[in-house]
Enzyme design. Structure first.
Site, mmCIF file in Angstrom:
data_model
loop_
_atom_site.group_PDB
_atom_site.id
_atom_site.type_symbol
_atom_site.label_atom_id
_atom_site.label_comp_id
_atom_site.label_asym_id
_atom_site.label_seq_id
_atom_site.Cartn_x
_atom_site.Cartn_y
_atom_site.Cartn_z
ATOM 1 N N SER A 1 2.607 10.156 52.240
ATOM 2 C CA SER A 1 3.248 10.327 51.273
ATOM 3 C C SER A 1 3.620 9.551 51.072
ATOM 4 C CB SER A 1 3.940 11.309 50.305
ATOM 5 O OG SER A 1 5.000 11.892 49.305
ATOM 6 N N TYR B 1 10.544 17.244 51.902
ATOM 7 C CA TYR B 1 9.262 17.478 51.676
ATOM 8 C C TYR B 1 9.078 15.591 52.811
ATOM 9 C CZ TYR B 1 4.835 15.918 49.715
ATOM 10 O OH TYR B 1 3.200 16.046 49.402
#
Length: 288
Positions: free
Chosen positions: A180, A193
């Site tokens: 990400s 996350y």
């Protein structure tokens, strides 16, 4: 998202469950562009795609089938989305097998591999794409339960499935992990996350070094803000309505704009590429 009227971020909306549901999104994500023509880049190959029922995973699944692959879609419990993805694949004349369960369970990961071999006899490509996120503004509000669950799904699940698959891969096989933009630029409200995604990037680089002599390539993709079910399932209506607006392109990306990176990394076009992470993020320069 209406570019004609100058609004290229999504309309405000919210879903009250994770994972999110693609069939409840407005507008629906674009999972494959009109006119995309495959060229047998993955002909005869079998791929396992986690989180393959919707969003980026659905787009990868459709692109892989267009390129000649058979796909096994692993998903948690979004049966309606998964069945729709299977229908789309079969409409293309492709082969698809669905497996529902939690990748954070090591025994389930072993089941996925066994079932794939039973149905398609081999495994050539693994795409570790399943993930979850739970935004919190205050770092102190991140509970041990949330921390453990986020790592269990995003990192441990990837680790377990990769271990389960590895004995059946051979020279020319590929693994692609979804990292990400948050692993590189950070995220003040997605600290746990982003940490899992940093771990995935490090895992990708390290496993590549470990497996390169075996002819097995391991790479990753680090998407920026992409319009998937995870977005309305994670953020407030207001944040969804501004999603992607802070990128240089001033909009979120579509799954159809990310999936070709996974085609490239799975195909023979990238035979000299391993240990790398491709950034598909709307123009954010990271140099990472």
């Amino acid at each position: 998202m209406d570019e004609k009227n100058g609004k290229i971020t999504p309309p405000a909306q919210k879903q009250n469950r994770q994972p999110g549901l693609e069939h409840n999104m407005k507008p629906a994500p674009e999972y494959i562009r009109d006119g995309y023509k495959g060229s047998d880049k993955l002909k005869g190959k079998t791929a396992i795609i986690t989180g393959g029922d919707s969003g980026i995973g659905r787009a990868i699944s459709l692109h892989y089938v267009k390129e000649g692959a058979k796909v096994v879609i692993v998903y948690l419990d979004e049966d309606k989305d998964a069945e729709r993805t299977k229908e789309l694949i079969e409409n293309e004349g492709g082969s698809c097998h669905l497996i529902a369960g939690d990748v954070g369970d090591q025994s389930f990961c072993k089941q996925v591999v066994k079932e794939t071999l039973d149905v398609f006899n081999k495994i050539d490509i693994l795409v570790n794409n399943a993930g979850e996120q739970h935004p919190l503004d205050d770092f102190l509000d991140i509970s041990s339960e949330q921390l453990e669950k986020t790592f269990q799904t995003n990192f441990f699940g990837m680790f377990y499935l990769t271990q389960a698959v590895m004995p059946y891969l051979r020279k020319g096989s590929t693994i692609i992990n979804t990292s990400s933009v948050t692993a590189y630029g950070g995220s003040d409200d997605l600290i746990d996350y982003a940490s899992t995604k940093g771990a995935i990037t490090a895992f990708t680089r390290s496993l590549s070094e470990n497996m390169v002599s075996e002819g097995i390539r391991i790479n990753g993709v680090a998407p920026g803000p992409i319009w998937t079910p995870l977005i309305p399932a994670s953020f407030s209506k207001d944040k969804v309505g501004q999603f992607g607006g802070n990128t240089p392109m001033k909009r979120p990306g579509q799954p159809s704009e990310v999936a070709p990176a996974y085609v490239y990394l799975a195909s023979d076009d990238s035979t000299y590429v391993s240990g790398q992470v491709l950034h598909v993020n709307g123009g954010i320069v990271l140099n990472g």
